[in-house]
Design a protein around this motif. Structure first.
Motif, PDB file in Angstrom:
ATOM      1  N   THR A  43       0.895  -1.100   0.106  1.00  0.00           N
ATOM      2  CA  THR A  43       0.042  -0.036  -0.153  1.00  0.00           C
ATOM      3  C   THR A  43       0.816   1.372   0.014  1.00  0.00           C
ATOM      4  O   THR A  43       2.032   1.309   0.025  1.00  0.00           O
ATOM      5  CB  THR A  43      -0.867   0.063   1.387  1.00  0.00           C
ATOM      6  OG1 THR A  43      -0.102   0.312   2.302  1.00  0.00           O
ATOM      7  CG2 THR A  43      -1.503  -1.220   1.517  1.00  0.00           C
ATOM      8  N   ASN A  44       0.287   2.442  -0.119  1.00  0.00           N
ATOM      9  CA  ASN A  44       0.951   3.760  -0.037  1.00  0.00           C
ATOM     10  C   ASN A  44       1.038   4.284   1.397  1.00  0.00           C
ATOM     11  O   ASN A  44       1.113   5.475   1.587  1.00  0.00           O
ATOM     12  CB  ASN A  44       0.502   4.626  -0.931  1.00  0.00           C
ATOM     13  CG  ASN A  44       0.726   4.271  -2.625  1.00  0.00           C
ATOM     14  OD1 ASN A  44       2.107   3.795  -2.605  1.00  0.00           O
ATOM     15  ND2 ASN A  44       0.286   4.430  -3.542  1.00  0.00           N
ATOM     16  N   VAL A  45       0.408   3.766   2.255  1.00  0.00           N
ATOM     17  CA  VAL A  45       0.273   4.100   3.722  1.00  0.00           C
ATOM     18  C   VAL A  45       1.582   4.266   4.284  1.00  0.00           C
ATOM     19  O   VAL A  45       2.482   3.561   4.334  1.00  0.00           O
ATOM     20  CB  VAL A  45      -0.631   3.167   4.388  1.00  0.00           C
ATOM     21  CG1 VAL A  45      -0.411   3.593   5.964  1.00  0.00           C
ATOM     22  CG2 VAL A  45      -2.052   2.906   3.906  1.00  0.00           C
ATOM     23  N   LYS A  46       1.840   5.405   5.083  1.00  0.00           N
ATOM     24  CA  LYS A  46       3.301   5.678   5.629  1.00  0.00           C
ATOM     25  C   LYS A  46       3.508   4.726   6.467  1.00  0.00           C
ATOM     26  O   LYS A  46       2.507   4.614   7.502  1.00  0.00           O
ATOM     27  CB  LYS A  46       3.171   6.971   6.104  1.00  0.00           C
ATOM     28  CG  LYS A  46       4.533   7.459   6.400  1.00  0.00           C
ATOM     29  CD  LYS A  46       4.456   8.971   7.028  1.00  0.00           C
ATOM     30  CE  LYS A  46       5.727   9.589   7.515  1.00  0.00           C
ATOM     31  NZ  LYS A  46       5.835  10.941   8.022  1.00  0.00           N
ATOM     32  N   ASN A  47       4.718   4.032   6.537  1.00  0.00           N
ATOM     33  CA  ASN A  47       4.876   3.152   7.682  1.00  0.00           C
ATOM     34  C   ASN A  47       3.923   1.808   7.684  1.00  0.00           C
ATOM     35  O   ASN A  47       3.738   1.258   8.494  1.00  0.00           O
ATOM     36  CB  ASN A  47       5.082   3.790   9.124  1.00  0.00           C
ATOM     37  CG  ASN A  47       5.741   4.860   9.271  1.00  0.00           C
ATOM     38  OD1 ASN A  47       7.079   4.933   8.563  1.00  0.00           O
ATOM     39  ND2 ASN A  47       5.429   5.720  10.112  1.00  0.00           N
ATOM     40  N   GLY A  48       3.500   1.841   6.500  1.00  0.00           N
ATOM     41  CA  GLY A  48       2.658   0.675   6.366  1.00  0.00           C
ATOM     42  C   GLY A  48       2.621  -0.066   4.808  1.00  0.00           C
ATOM     43  O   GLY A  48       1.652  -0.449   4.345  1.00  0.00           O
ATOM     44  N   ASN A  49       3.689   0.176   4.176  1.00  0.00           N
ATOM     45  CA  ASN A  49       3.806  -0.292   2.811  1.00  0.00           C
ATOM     46  C   ASN A  49       3.530  -1.799   2.704  1.00  0.00           C
ATOM     47  O   ASN A  49       2.560  -2.468   1.856  1.00  0.00           O
ATOM     48  CB  ASN A  49       5.142   0.014   2.204  1.00  0.00           C
ATOM     49  CG  ASN A  49       5.351   1.271   2.093  1.00  0.00           C
ATOM     50  OD1 ASN A  49       6.362   1.784   2.238  1.00  0.00           O
ATOM     51  ND2 ASN A  49       4.366   2.335   1.764  1.00  0.00           N
ATOM     52  N   TYR A  50       3.867  -2.623   3.729  1.00  0.00           N
ATOM     53  CA  TYR A  50       3.657  -3.922   3.657  1.00  0.00           C
ATOM     54  C   TYR A  50       3.010  -4.405   5.065  1.00  0.00           C
ATOM     55  O   TYR A  50       3.582  -4.644   5.957  1.00  0.00           O
ATOM     56  CB  TYR A  50       4.741  -4.905   3.358  1.00  0.00           C
ATOM     57  CG  TYR A  50       5.143  -4.689   2.058  1.00  0.00           C
ATOM     58  CD1 TYR A  50       4.840  -5.405   0.991  1.00  0.00           C
ATOM     59  CD2 TYR A  50       6.644  -4.179   1.767  1.00  0.00           C
ATOM     60  CE1 TYR A  50       5.344  -5.580  -0.333  1.00  0.00           C
ATOM     61  CE2 TYR A  50       6.975  -4.060   0.458  1.00  0.00           C
ATOM     62  CZ  TYR A  50       6.328  -4.713  -0.598  1.00  0.00           C
ATOM     63  OH  TYR A  50       6.916  -4.685  -1.932  1.00  0.00           O
ATOM     64  N   PRO A  51       1.896  -4.210   4.994  1.00  0.00           N
ATOM     65  CA  PRO A  51       0.876  -4.387   6.466  1.00  0.00           C
ATOM     66  C   PRO A  51       1.108  -5.839   6.885  1.00  0.00           C
ATOM     67  O   PRO A  51       0.529  -5.915   8.014  1.00  0.00           O
ATOM     68  CB  PRO A  51      -0.577  -3.895   5.981  1.00  0.00           C
ATOM     69  CG  PRO A  51      -0.747  -4.167   4.643  1.00  0.00           C
ATOM     70  CD  PRO A  51       0.799  -3.944   4.058  1.00  0.00           C
ATOM     71  N   TYR A  52       1.179  -6.832   6.043  1.00  0.00           N
ATOM     72  CA  TYR A  52       1.159  -8.057   6.456  1.00  0.00           C
ATOM     73  C   TYR A  52       2.515  -8.849   6.447  1.00  0.00           C
ATOM     74  O   TYR A  52       3.438  -8.514   5.574  1.00  0.00           O
ATOM     75  CB  TYR A  52       0.133  -8.966   5.602  1.00  0.00           C
ATOM     76  CG  TYR A  52      -1.039  -8.090   5.518  1.00  0.00           C
ATOM     77  CD1 TYR A  52      -2.054  -7.870   6.614  1.00  0.00           C
ATOM     78  CD2 TYR A  52      -1.758  -7.979   4.292  1.00  0.00           C
ATOM     79  CE1 TYR A  52      -3.234  -6.944   6.596  1.00  0.00           C
ATOM     80  CE2 TYR A  52      -2.895  -7.009   4.008  1.00  0.00           C
ATOM     81  CZ  TYR A  52      -3.483  -6.638   5.284  1.00  0.00           C
ATOM     82  OH  TYR A  52      -4.738  -5.927   5.159  1.00  0.00           O
ATOM     83  N   ASN A  53       2.679 -10.066   7.267  1.00  0.00           N
ATOM     84  CA  ASN A  53       3.747 -10.785   7.154  1.00  0.00           C
ATOM     85  C   ASN A  53       3.414 -12.282   6.800  1.00  0.00           C
ATOM     86  O   ASN A  53       2.247 -12.710   6.929  1.00  0.00           O
ATOM     87  CB  ASN A  53       4.442 -10.953   8.826  1.00  0.00           C
ATOM     88  CG  ASN A  53       5.151  -9.725   9.122  1.00  0.00           C
ATOM     89  OD1 ASN A  53       4.911  -8.716   8.624  1.00  0.00           O
ATOM     90  ND2 ASN A  53       5.986  -9.750  10.294  1.00  0.00           N
TER      91      ASN A  53
END
Length: 437
Positions: A43-53
Protein backbone atom coordinates in the motif's frame (compact mmCIF):
# COMPACT_ATOMS: atom_id res chain seq x y z
CA UNK A 1 -16.05 -11.22 -9.87
CA UNK A 2 -15.86 -7.96 -11.70
CA UNK A 3 -13.66 -5.36 -10.06
CA UNK A 4 -14.82 -2.40 -12.15
CA UNK A 5 -16.44 -0.78 -9.13
CA UNK A 6 -13.91 -1.67 -6.48
CA UNK A 7 -13.12 1.20 -4.19
CA UNK A 8 -10.79 3.55 -6.04
CA UNK A 9 -7.95 1.06 -5.96
CA UNK A 10 -7.52 0.64 -2.23
CA UNK A 11 -3.92 -0.46 -2.70
CA UNK A 12 -2.96 2.88 -4.25
CA UNK A 13 -4.39 4.96 -1.43
CA UNK A 14 -2.51 6.46 1.50
CA UNK A 15 -5.62 7.44 3.50
CA UNK A 16 -6.61 3.97 4.68
CA UNK A 17 -6.12 2.06 7.92
CA UNK A 18 -6.14 -1.62 8.88
CA UNK A 19 -8.29 -3.29 11.50
CA UNK A 20 -5.81 -6.07 12.21
CA UNK A 21 -2.21 -7.00 11.54
CA UNK A 22 -2.46 -10.36 9.79
CA UNK A 23 0.25 -13.00 9.50
CA UNK A 24 0.00 -15.76 6.88
CA UNK A 25 1.47 -19.22 7.51
CA UNK A 26 1.58 -20.99 4.14
CA UNK A 27 1.86 -24.79 3.97
CA UNK A 28 2.70 -26.64 0.76
CA UNK A 29 2.63 -25.29 -2.78
CA UNK A 30 -0.98 -24.12 -2.78
CA UNK A 31 -0.86 -22.69 0.72
CA UNK A 32 2.46 -20.92 0.12
CA UNK A 33 1.21 -19.36 -3.12
CA UNK A 34 -1.89 -17.92 -1.46
CA UNK A 35 -0.03 -16.84 1.69
CA UNK A 36 2.64 -15.09 -0.38
CA UNK A 37 0.01 -13.26 -2.44
CA UNK A 38 -1.74 -12.10 0.73
CA UNK A 39 1.50 -10.96 2.38
CA UNK A 40 2.76 -9.33 -0.83
CA UNK A 41 0.03 -6.69 -0.69
CA UNK A 42 1.69 -3.29 -0.86
CA UNK A 43 0.00 0.00 0.00
CA UNK A 44 0.95 3.67 -0.03
CA UNK A 45 0.26 4.04 3.68
CA UNK A 46 3.13 5.70 5.52
CA UNK A 47 4.96 3.14 7.68
CA UNK A 48 2.58 0.53 6.33
CA UNK A 49 3.76 -0.29 2.82
CA UNK A 50 3.63 -3.99 3.63
CA UNK A 51 1.01 -4.39 6.36
CA UNK A 52 1.15 -8.21 6.46
CA UNK A 53 3.80 -10.86 7.22
CA UNK A 54 4.29 -14.33 5.80
CA UNK A 55 6.02 -17.62 6.61
CA UNK A 56 6.14 -20.19 3.80
CA UNK A 57 6.80 -23.86 4.58
CA UNK A 58 7.25 -26.52 1.93
CA UNK A 59 8.97 -29.84 1.24
CA UNK A 60 9.68 -28.99 -2.40
CA UNK A 61 12.47 -26.46 -2.88
CA UNK A 62 11.64 -25.97 -6.56
CA UNK A 63 8.15 -24.77 -5.63
CA UNK A 64 9.68 -21.85 -3.78
CA UNK A 65 11.25 -20.69 -7.03
CA UNK A 66 7.79 -20.34 -8.58
CA UNK A 67 6.67 -17.82 -5.97
CA UNK A 68 7.38 -14.15 -6.57
CA UNK A 69 8.20 -12.65 -3.18
CA UNK A 70 8.14 -8.86 -2.98
CA UNK A 71 7.63 -8.29 0.73
CA UNK A 72 10.84 -8.41 2.84
CA UNK A 73 8.68 -9.63 5.72
CA UNK A 74 8.10 -13.00 4.04
CA UNK A 75 10.34 -15.88 5.09
CA UNK A 76 10.78 -19.25 3.34
CA UNK A 77 11.39 -22.35 5.45
CA UNK A 78 12.28 -25.58 3.58
CA UNK A 79 11.49 -28.84 5.36
CA UNK A 80 11.85 -32.52 4.49
CA UNK A 81 13.88 -33.88 1.57
CA UNK A 82 13.44 -30.86 -0.67
CA UNK A 83 11.88 -33.08 -3.34
CA UNK A 84 8.25 -32.78 -2.23
CA UNK A 85 5.79 -35.11 -0.51
CA UNK A 86 4.28 -36.80 -3.59
CA UNK A 87 0.72 -36.20 -2.36
CA UNK A 88 1.49 -38.42 0.63
CA UNK A 89 -0.08 -36.98 3.79
CA UNK A 90 2.23 -38.91 6.11
CA UNK A 91 5.36 -37.62 4.35
CA UNK A 92 4.15 -34.03 4.74
CA UNK A 93 3.16 -34.53 8.35
CA UNK A 94 6.44 -36.21 9.31
CA UNK A 95 8.50 -33.52 7.59
CA UNK A 96 6.69 -30.86 9.60
CA UNK A 97 7.18 -32.79 12.85
CA UNK A 98 10.88 -33.34 12.11
CA UNK A 99 11.36 -29.57 11.75
CA UNK A 100 8.88 -28.32 14.34
CA UNK A 101 11.55 -26.59 16.43
CA UNK A 102 12.60 -24.62 13.36
CA UNK A 103 8.96 -23.85 12.67
CA UNK A 104 8.33 -22.62 16.22
CA UNK A 105 11.36 -20.31 16.03
CA UNK A 106 10.26 -18.94 12.65
CA UNK A 107 6.66 -18.44 13.82
CA UNK A 108 7.76 -16.45 16.85
CA UNK A 109 10.17 -14.43 14.74
CA UNK A 110 7.69 -13.62 11.99
CA UNK A 111 4.47 -13.23 13.96
CA UNK A 112 5.54 -11.76 17.29
CA UNK A 113 3.51 -8.57 16.73
CA UNK A 114 0.64 -10.02 14.69
CA UNK A 115 -2.97 -9.74 15.86
CA UNK A 116 -4.12 -12.82 13.99
CA UNK A 117 -2.51 -15.62 11.97
CA UNK A 118 -4.08 -17.40 9.03
CA UNK A 119 -2.86 -20.96 8.44
CA UNK A 120 -3.16 -21.41 4.68
CA UNK A 121 -3.22 -24.82 2.99
CA UNK A 122 -4.45 -26.32 -0.23
CA UNK A 123 -6.30 -29.51 0.72
CA UNK A 124 -5.50 -32.55 -1.38
CA UNK A 125 -1.73 -32.56 -1.69
CA UNK A 126 0.94 -33.96 0.60
CA UNK A 127 2.74 -31.15 2.41
CA UNK A 128 -0.08 -28.69 3.12
CA UNK A 129 -2.70 -31.35 3.78
CA UNK A 130 -0.29 -33.43 5.82
CA UNK A 131 1.03 -30.62 8.02
CA UNK A 132 -2.09 -28.53 8.64
CA UNK A 133 -3.19 -30.47 11.75
CA UNK A 134 0.28 -30.27 13.27
CA UNK A 135 0.43 -26.55 12.45
CA UNK A 136 -2.83 -26.06 14.36
CA UNK A 137 -1.42 -27.93 17.36
CA UNK A 138 1.83 -25.97 17.22
CA UNK A 139 0.16 -22.56 17.27
CA UNK A 140 -2.29 -23.63 19.95
CA UNK A 141 0.50 -24.85 22.24
CA UNK A 142 2.79 -21.86 21.73
CA UNK A 143 0.75 -18.89 22.85
CA UNK A 144 -1.56 -18.34 19.86
CA UNK A 145 -4.81 -19.73 21.26
CA UNK A 146 -7.79 -17.87 19.81
CA UNK A 147 -5.42 -15.88 17.63
CA UNK A 148 -5.43 -17.95 14.47
CA UNK A 149 -7.79 -19.28 11.81
CA UNK A 150 -7.60 -21.32 8.62
CA UNK A 151 -7.79 -20.60 4.90
CA UNK A 152 -8.33 -23.93 3.13
CA UNK A 153 -8.89 -24.64 -0.54
CA UNK A 154 -11.26 -27.41 -1.61
CA UNK A 155 -10.20 -29.42 -4.68
CA UNK A 156 -12.01 -29.56 -7.99
CA UNK A 157 -13.84 -32.75 -8.97
CA UNK A 158 -11.39 -33.66 -11.72
CA UNK A 159 -8.26 -33.52 -9.56
CA UNK A 160 -8.49 -37.24 -8.84
CA UNK A 161 -9.41 -39.72 -6.13
CA UNK A 162 -6.17 -39.30 -4.15
CA UNK A 163 -6.56 -35.53 -3.95
CA UNK A 164 -10.22 -35.66 -2.90
CA UNK A 165 -9.61 -38.44 -0.40
CA UNK A 166 -6.69 -36.52 1.17
CA UNK A 167 -8.82 -33.39 1.47
CA UNK A 168 -11.73 -35.20 3.09
CA UNK A 169 -9.49 -37.01 5.55
CA UNK A 170 -8.15 -33.72 6.89
CA UNK A 171 -11.52 -31.96 6.76
CA UNK A 172 -12.94 -34.74 8.89
CA UNK A 173 -10.47 -34.03 11.69
CA UNK A 174 -10.75 -30.27 11.36
CA UNK A 175 -14.56 -30.40 11.50
CA UNK A 176 -14.35 -32.28 14.79
CA UNK A 177 -12.13 -29.56 16.27
CA UNK A 178 -13.85 -26.48 14.82
CA UNK A 179 -15.24 -25.34 18.17
CA UNK A 180 -11.72 -24.76 19.44
CA UNK A 181 -10.45 -22.83 16.41
CA UNK A 182 -10.93 -19.35 15.04
CA UNK A 183 -12.75 -18.78 11.77
CA UNK A 184 -12.21 -21.02 8.76
CA UNK A 185 -12.37 -19.58 5.25
CA UNK A 186 -13.06 -22.24 2.63
CA UNK A 187 -12.07 -21.50 -0.96
CA UNK A 188 -13.99 -23.67 -3.40
CA UNK A 189 -11.64 -24.09 -6.36
CA UNK A 190 -14.47 -25.62 -8.41
CA UNK A 191 -16.59 -22.48 -7.94
CA UNK A 192 -13.79 -20.05 -8.82
CA UNK A 193 -12.56 -22.22 -11.71
CA UNK A 194 -16.00 -22.58 -13.30
CA UNK A 195 -16.64 -18.86 -13.22
CA UNK A 196 -13.16 -17.97 -14.44
CA UNK A 197 -13.11 -20.39 -17.37
CA UNK A 198 -16.55 -19.20 -18.46
CA UNK A 199 -15.23 -15.64 -18.69
CA UNK A 200 -11.71 -16.56 -19.87
CA UNK A 201 -11.88 -19.80 -21.92
CA UNK A 202 -8.51 -19.15 -23.59
CA UNK A 203 -6.59 -18.45 -20.39
CA UNK A 204 -3.85 -20.76 -19.09
CA UNK A 205 -3.89 -22.67 -15.79
CA UNK A 206 -1.15 -20.40 -14.42
CA UNK A 207 -3.31 -17.36 -15.23
CA UNK A 208 -6.22 -18.92 -13.37
CA UNK A 209 -4.06 -19.66 -10.32
CA UNK A 210 -2.72 -16.11 -10.34
CA UNK A 211 -6.27 -14.75 -10.52
CA UNK A 212 -7.49 -17.08 -7.77
CA UNK A 213 -4.68 -16.19 -5.36
CA UNK A 214 -5.11 -12.48 -5.97
CA UNK A 215 -8.87 -12.71 -5.59
CA UNK A 216 -8.47 -14.30 -2.15
CA UNK A 217 -5.87 -11.76 -1.00
CA UNK A 218 -7.86 -8.76 -2.25
CA UNK A 219 -11.02 -9.98 -0.53
CA UNK A 220 -9.36 -10.29 2.89
CA UNK A 221 -7.53 -6.99 2.47
CA UNK A 222 -10.71 -5.12 1.55
CA UNK A 223 -12.56 -6.48 4.59
CA UNK A 224 -9.64 -5.52 6.82
CA UNK A 225 -9.63 -1.98 5.40
CA UNK A 226 -13.33 -1.08 5.20
CA UNK A 227 -13.84 -1.77 8.92
CA UNK A 228 -11.13 0.73 9.91
CA UNK A 229 -10.87 3.43 7.25
CA UNK A 230 -14.13 5.27 6.65
CA UNK A 231 -16.32 7.65 8.62
CA UNK A 232 -19.53 6.10 9.97
CA UNK A 233 -22.75 7.61 8.64
CA UNK A 234 -25.13 7.71 11.56
CA UNK A 235 -24.89 5.82 14.83
CA UNK A 236 -24.47 2.28 13.52
CA UNK A 237 -20.86 1.13 13.25
CA UNK A 238 -18.99 -2.12 12.71
CA UNK A 239 -15.56 -1.27 14.09
CA UNK A 240 -12.20 -3.02 14.27
CA UNK A 241 -12.88 -4.68 17.62
CA UNK A 242 -16.14 -6.15 16.31
CA UNK A 243 -14.37 -7.32 13.18
CA UNK A 244 -11.78 -9.05 15.37
CA UNK A 245 -14.50 -10.77 17.40
CA UNK A 246 -16.14 -11.91 14.18
CA UNK A 247 -13.07 -13.56 12.65
CA UNK A 248 -12.25 -15.21 15.97
CA UNK A 249 -15.68 -16.87 16.02
CA UNK A 250 -15.30 -20.68 15.75
CA UNK A 251 -16.78 -22.10 12.58
CA UNK A 252 -16.73 -21.21 8.90
CA UNK A 253 -16.90 -17.67 7.48
CA UNK A 254 -19.08 -16.85 4.49
CA UNK A 255 -17.97 -13.69 2.68
CA UNK A 256 -19.87 -11.68 0.10
CA UNK A 257 -19.44 -8.37 -1.66
CA UNK A 258 -21.64 -6.53 -4.10
CA UNK A 259 -21.15 -3.23 -5.92
CA UNK A 260 -23.67 -1.16 -7.85
CA UNK A 261 -23.66 2.21 -9.57
CA UNK A 262 -25.21 5.02 -7.51
CA UNK A 263 -27.76 5.94 -10.18
CA UNK A 264 -29.17 2.41 -10.27
CA UNK A 265 -30.40 2.54 -6.66
CA UNK A 266 -34.01 3.71 -6.58
CA UNK A 267 -35.29 3.83 -3.01
CA UNK A 268 -38.86 3.69 -4.26
CA UNK A 269 -38.11 0.47 -6.13
CA UNK A 270 -36.58 -2.18 -3.88
CA UNK A 271 -35.97 -4.50 -6.81
CA UNK A 272 -33.33 -2.08 -8.08
CA UNK A 273 -30.84 -3.24 -5.44
CA UNK A 274 -32.23 -5.76 -2.92
CA UNK A 275 -32.46 -8.90 -5.16
CA UNK A 276 -28.83 -8.66 -6.38
CA UNK A 277 -27.69 -7.96 -2.81
CA UNK A 278 -29.54 -11.03 -1.56
CA UNK A 279 -28.18 -13.15 -4.41
CA UNK A 280 -24.61 -12.05 -3.58
CA UNK A 281 -25.12 -13.14 0.03
CA UNK A 282 -26.41 -16.58 -1.00
CA UNK A 283 -23.72 -17.21 -3.63
CA UNK A 284 -20.78 -15.85 -1.63
CA UNK A 285 -17.48 -15.04 -3.29
CA UNK A 286 -15.13 -17.84 -2.24
CA UNK A 287 -17.60 -20.65 -1.50
CA UNK A 288 -21.34 -21.16 -1.10
CA UNK A 289 -23.92 -23.71 0.05
CA UNK A 290 -24.08 -22.64 3.70
CA UNK A 291 -27.00 -22.84 6.12
CA UNK A 292 -26.82 -19.17 7.05
CA UNK A 293 -29.48 -19.67 9.72
CA UNK A 294 -26.76 -21.30 11.85
CA UNK A 295 -24.61 -18.14 11.87
CA UNK A 296 -23.52 -16.95 15.29
CA UNK A 297 -22.52 -13.50 14.07
CA UNK A 298 -23.21 -11.41 10.97
CA UNK A 299 -22.30 -7.93 9.77
CA UNK A 300 -22.96 -5.76 6.74
CA UNK A 301 -20.93 -2.70 5.77
CA UNK A 302 -22.15 -0.31 3.07
CA UNK A 303 -19.86 2.39 1.64
CA UNK A 304 -20.71 5.34 -0.60
CA UNK A 305 -19.51 8.90 -1.20
CA UNK A 306 -21.06 11.77 0.75
CA UNK A 307 -23.55 12.86 -1.93
CA UNK A 308 -24.83 9.31 -2.43
CA UNK A 309 -24.90 8.61 1.30
CA UNK A 310 -27.13 11.59 1.93
CA UNK A 311 -29.54 10.32 -0.71
CA UNK A 312 -29.75 6.61 0.05
CA UNK A 313 -28.65 6.03 3.66
CA UNK A 314 -32.15 6.50 5.03
CA UNK A 315 -33.82 4.64 7.84
CA UNK A 316 -35.89 2.74 5.29
CA UNK A 317 -32.77 1.68 3.35
CA UNK A 318 -30.96 0.23 6.38
CA UNK A 319 -34.19 -1.35 7.64
CA UNK A 320 -34.61 -3.30 4.40
CA UNK A 321 -31.04 -4.63 4.58
CA UNK A 322 -31.53 -5.44 8.24
CA UNK A 323 -34.61 -7.48 7.37
CA UNK A 324 -32.63 -9.52 4.82
CA UNK A 325 -29.81 -10.28 7.25
CA UNK A 326 -32.23 -11.04 10.11
CA UNK A 327 -34.22 -13.42 7.91
CA UNK A 328 -31.07 -15.30 6.89
CA UNK A 329 -29.41 -15.36 10.33
CA UNK A 330 -32.18 -15.13 12.96
CA UNK A 331 -30.03 -16.70 15.70
CA UNK A 332 -26.96 -14.48 15.23
CA UNK A 333 -26.08 -12.77 18.50
CA UNK A 334 -24.74 -9.70 16.69
CA UNK A 335 -25.67 -8.45 13.19
CA UNK A 336 -24.92 -4.75 12.75
CA UNK A 337 -25.74 -2.88 9.53
CA UNK A 338 -23.03 -0.21 9.25
CA UNK A 339 -23.00 2.63 6.71
CA UNK A 340 -19.88 4.62 5.85
CA UNK A 341 -18.87 7.64 3.84
CA UNK A 342 -15.80 7.45 1.62
CA UNK A 343 -15.26 10.67 -0.31
CA UNK A 344 -13.43 8.79 -3.07
CA UNK A 345 -15.99 6.02 -3.49
CA UNK A 346 -17.39 5.38 -6.95
CA UNK A 347 -20.50 3.31 -6.67
CA UNK A 348 -22.11 1.77 -3.60
CA UNK A 349 -20.30 -1.19 -2.04
CA UNK A 350 -21.84 -3.86 0.21
CA UNK A 351 -19.71 -6.26 2.29
CA UNK A 352 -21.51 -8.97 4.27
CA UNK A 353 -19.96 -11.60 6.53
CA UNK A 354 -21.60 -14.53 8.34
CA UNK A 355 -19.53 -16.27 11.04
CA UNK A 356 -19.82 -19.50 13.01
CA UNK A 357 -21.21 -21.63 10.18
CA UNK A 358 -20.96 -25.37 9.62
CA UNK A 359 -19.33 -26.91 6.55
CA UNK A 360 -21.02 -26.14 3.21
CA UNK A 361 -22.81 -28.56 0.89
CA UNK A 362 -19.74 -28.55 -1.36
CA UNK A 363 -18.06 -30.88 1.14
CA UNK A 364 -20.94 -33.30 0.81
CA UNK A 365 -20.51 -33.14 -2.97
CA UNK A 366 -16.85 -34.08 -2.56
CA UNK A 367 -17.83 -37.01 -0.33
CA UNK A 368 -20.21 -38.28 -3.02
CA UNK A 369 -17.58 -37.77 -5.73
CA UNK A 370 -15.08 -39.71 -3.64
CA UNK A 371 -17.60 -42.56 -3.25
CA UNK A 372 -18.25 -42.54 -7.01
CA UNK A 373 -14.55 -42.81 -7.77
CA UNK A 374 -14.13 -45.61 -5.23
CA UNK A 375 -16.99 -47.54 -6.80
CA UNK A 376 -15.54 -47.00 -10.25
CA UNK A 377 -12.16 -48.22 -9.08
CA UNK A 378 -13.84 -51.22 -7.45
CA UNK A 379 -15.65 -52.05 -10.67
CA UNK A 380 -12.47 -51.84 -12.74
CA UNK A 381 -10.67 -54.08 -10.25
CA UNK A 382 -13.42 -56.68 -10.41
CA UNK A 383 -13.34 -56.69 -14.22
CA UNK A 384 -9.58 -57.14 -14.18
CA UNK A 385 -9.93 -60.08 -11.78
CA UNK A 386 -12.53 -61.76 -13.97
CA UNK A 387 -10.36 -61.33 -17.06
CA UNK A 388 -7.33 -62.82 -15.29
CA UNK A 389 -9.39 -65.77 -14.05
CA UNK A 390 -10.84 -66.41 -17.48
CA UNK A 391 -7.33 -66.51 -18.93
CA UNK A 392 -6.45 -69.13 -16.34
CA UNK A 393 -9.53 -71.12 -17.31
CA UNK A 394 -8.52 -71.10 -20.99
CA UNK A 395 -5.00 -72.29 -20.28
CA UNK A 396 -6.20 -75.03 -17.99
CA UNK A 397 -8.62 -76.34 -20.62
CA UNK A 398 -5.81 -76.52 -23.15
CA UNK A 399 -3.30 -78.19 -20.83
CA UNK A 400 -5.42 -80.59 -18.81
CA UNK A 401 -8.22 -81.13 -21.32
CA UNK A 402 -10.64 -81.25 -18.41
CA UNK A 403 -14.14 -79.83 -18.25
CA UNK A 404 -13.77 -77.93 -14.99
CA UNK A 405 -16.64 -75.97 -13.60
CA UNK A 406 -16.27 -72.25 -14.47
CA UNK A 407 -17.38 -71.25 -10.99
CA UNK A 408 -14.42 -73.05 -9.43
CA UNK A 409 -12.04 -71.40 -11.87
CA UNK A 410 -13.49 -68.04 -10.94
CA UNK A 411 -13.20 -68.71 -7.21
CA UNK A 412 -10.05 -66.59 -7.10
CA UNK A 413 -12.05 -63.75 -8.60
CA UNK A 414 -14.89 -64.26 -6.14
CA UNK A 415 -12.41 -64.35 -3.30
CA UNK A 416 -10.80 -61.16 -4.51
CA UNK A 417 -14.19 -59.62 -4.93
CA UNK A 418 -15.06 -60.56 -1.37
CA UNK A 419 -11.81 -59.08 -0.11
CA UNK A 420 -12.34 -55.95 -2.15
CA UNK A 421 -15.89 -55.70 -0.80
CA UNK A 422 -14.49 -55.96 2.72
CA UNK A 423 -12.10 -53.15 1.88
CA UNK A 424 -14.93 -51.07 0.48
CA UNK A 425 -17.02 -51.70 3.62
CA UNK A 426 -14.04 -50.69 5.71
CA UNK A 427 -13.69 -47.47 3.69
CA UNK A 428 -17.42 -46.83 4.04
CA UNK A 429 -16.98 -46.87 7.81
CA UNK A 430 -14.72 -43.81 7.63
CA UNK A 431 -16.56 -40.97 9.34
CA UNK A 432 -18.41 -38.71 6.94
CA UNK A 433 -17.68 -35.10 7.95
CA UNK A 434 -21.19 -34.14 6.94
CA UNK A 435 -22.61 -36.31 9.75
CA UNK A 436 -21.53 -33.70 12.29
CA UNK A 437 -23.27 -30.80 10.59
Amino acid sequence: MSTTLTQQKLLDRSDISFSMKFGYLGLGMGGCSIAAECANIKTNVKNGNYPYNGLLINTNNMDFEKINIKNPNIEKLPIGSGKGAGRDIEVGENAFLDHQNDVISAVKRQFMDRDFIWIVAGLGGGTGTGSVIEAIKLLHKNGYQRKFGLILTLPRNKEGATVISNALERLQKISQAMKGLGSIILVDNQKLYDKYIKQNPNASLSEYLEFSNQFISDTLHELNVVTASFKPYGDSHFDSSEFENLIKTPGVLSLSKFSIEERKIDLENESSYLPPLEESIESGILSDGYKLKNAQRAATSVIANKYTAERIFTLGFTDRIENIVDDKAPLAGEKPIATYVDEKAKGVHFYTVFAGLNLPTRVNELVKENERLMELQEKETEEDDVFASLQTFTRKKRIDNESDDLDSLLSTSNSSKSQDTDKKNSKDEIHNPIDDL
